[in-house]
Design a protein around this motif. Structure first.
Motif: not given
Length: 326
Positions: A231-232, A269-274
């Motif tokens: 998804l990212v 979650t935010t760190e994962f996307i980054r």
């Protein structure tokens, strides 16, 4: 013979500021009277904890017909769920593990499954032979539940049968221990499992190109992580792709997404996307002719300077240096 022994019982009672009175008449039998101080506070029963450092709140919610009992201290220790229909064994494990781990014990597998969804457990220790639900069924229930599939399971059994061990591993258990066992042996097993989990998290955080099955404990988690990364990637250049959009596409709540990613990868979650964006950026810088700014925009960063700071924090090198080396 069942039981934990008169001397052991006396020791526990003494540690809880209690008293034990024993009367024995040869040929007739023995009577034992136990006194333990109890204080009622707002309809809750409070007993002194074994080590006198905390108090254990015992209510109908955690002690009742289900046999569920918990020692959860304020310190941030790994939380372990122990499931066994042998109350004596549970109490022994509870006391033995308490210095290093927080524990919740349950004699009812069905109740344990409910409790498992309410706390962030690091490990489950589960007996195989139980009347209500056997250990294999417990493993299957954990493995099939997205809320629980990331929790490693160590199985216990008194049966000396290699087929049980094999079946346990096949169902998804990560370790096995035969009864009777020494508590030090169990502690070594526990630390080995938790160390391996930490290693998986480190591998995810440090590797730029990882394989999903190398950092997950179950097929369900592997599928979950693969979908999350995909998804990212699909929204790589979409600067508006945020946690809310991520949750919507994953079709799960913000809380569940955060919990799953935190348990599998060790980051929010935010760190994962980054991180997924930065991993892709590193590959582009190494293998393409694009400039740092072009890579930044392609990977969802609308500010090249901010991208450079995030990149340096993640890889301890500026993107321009990676570009020069490549």
């Amino acid at each position: 013979e069942k039981g934990i022994g008169l001397a052991y019982t006396a020791g526990l009672i003494h540690q809880m500021s209690g008293k034990m009175h024993v009367e024995s008449v040869p040929g007739k039998g023995t009577s034992i009277l136990v006194d333990i101080p109890v204080v009622l506070i707002e309809n809750k029963t409070v007993l002194k904890n074994i080590d006198h450092q905390t108090e254990e709140i015992i209510t109908a919610e955690n002690v009742g017909e289900s046999g569920v009992r918990s020692f959860i201290r304020k310190e941030r220790k790994p939380l372990i769920l122990v499931i066994d229909d042998n109350v004596d064994l549970l109490r022994m494990l509870e006391e033995s593990l308490e210095p290093d781990y927080n524990t919740v014990t349950a004699t009812s597998p069905l109740q344990a499954l409910t409790i498992a969804t309410q706390h962030d457990f690091s490990l489950v220790i589960c007996d195989i032979m139980m009347p209500e639900m056997n250990g294999f069924e417990v493993i299957e229930s954990f493995q099939s539940n997205i809320l629980l599939s990331h929790i490693p399971i160590l199985i216990l059994t008194a049966a000396a049968d290699k087929n049980i061990e094999y079946t346990g591993y096949k169902k998804g258990a990560v370790s096995y221990l035969s009864k009777p066992f020494k508590i030090e042996e169990l502690k070594i097993k526990i630390e080995s499992i938790l160390s391996f989990r930490r290693e998986l998290i480190y591998r995810f955080q440090s590797d730029k190109d990882f394989h999903y099955n190398e950092i997950t404990c179950s097929a369900k988690d592997e599928q979950f992580l693969q979908k999350a990364v995909s998804l990212v990637h699909e929204n790589l250049d979409n600067v508006n792709f945020d946690v809310e959009m991520f949750c919507k596409n994953m079709n799960i709540s913000r809380t569940l997404l955060h919990t799953k990613l935190k348990n599998i990868t060790g980051i929010s979650t935010t760190e994962f996307i980054r991180k997924i964006r930065l991993n892709k950026a590193y590959i582009y810088l190494k293998k393409s002719s694009m400039s740092v700014s072009e890579v930044a925009y392609l990977c969802g960063f609308n500010d090249p300077n901010y991208f450079s700071k995030c990149f340096k924090r993640a890889f301890d090198v500026f993107p321009s240096k990676v570009k020069q080396v490549s």
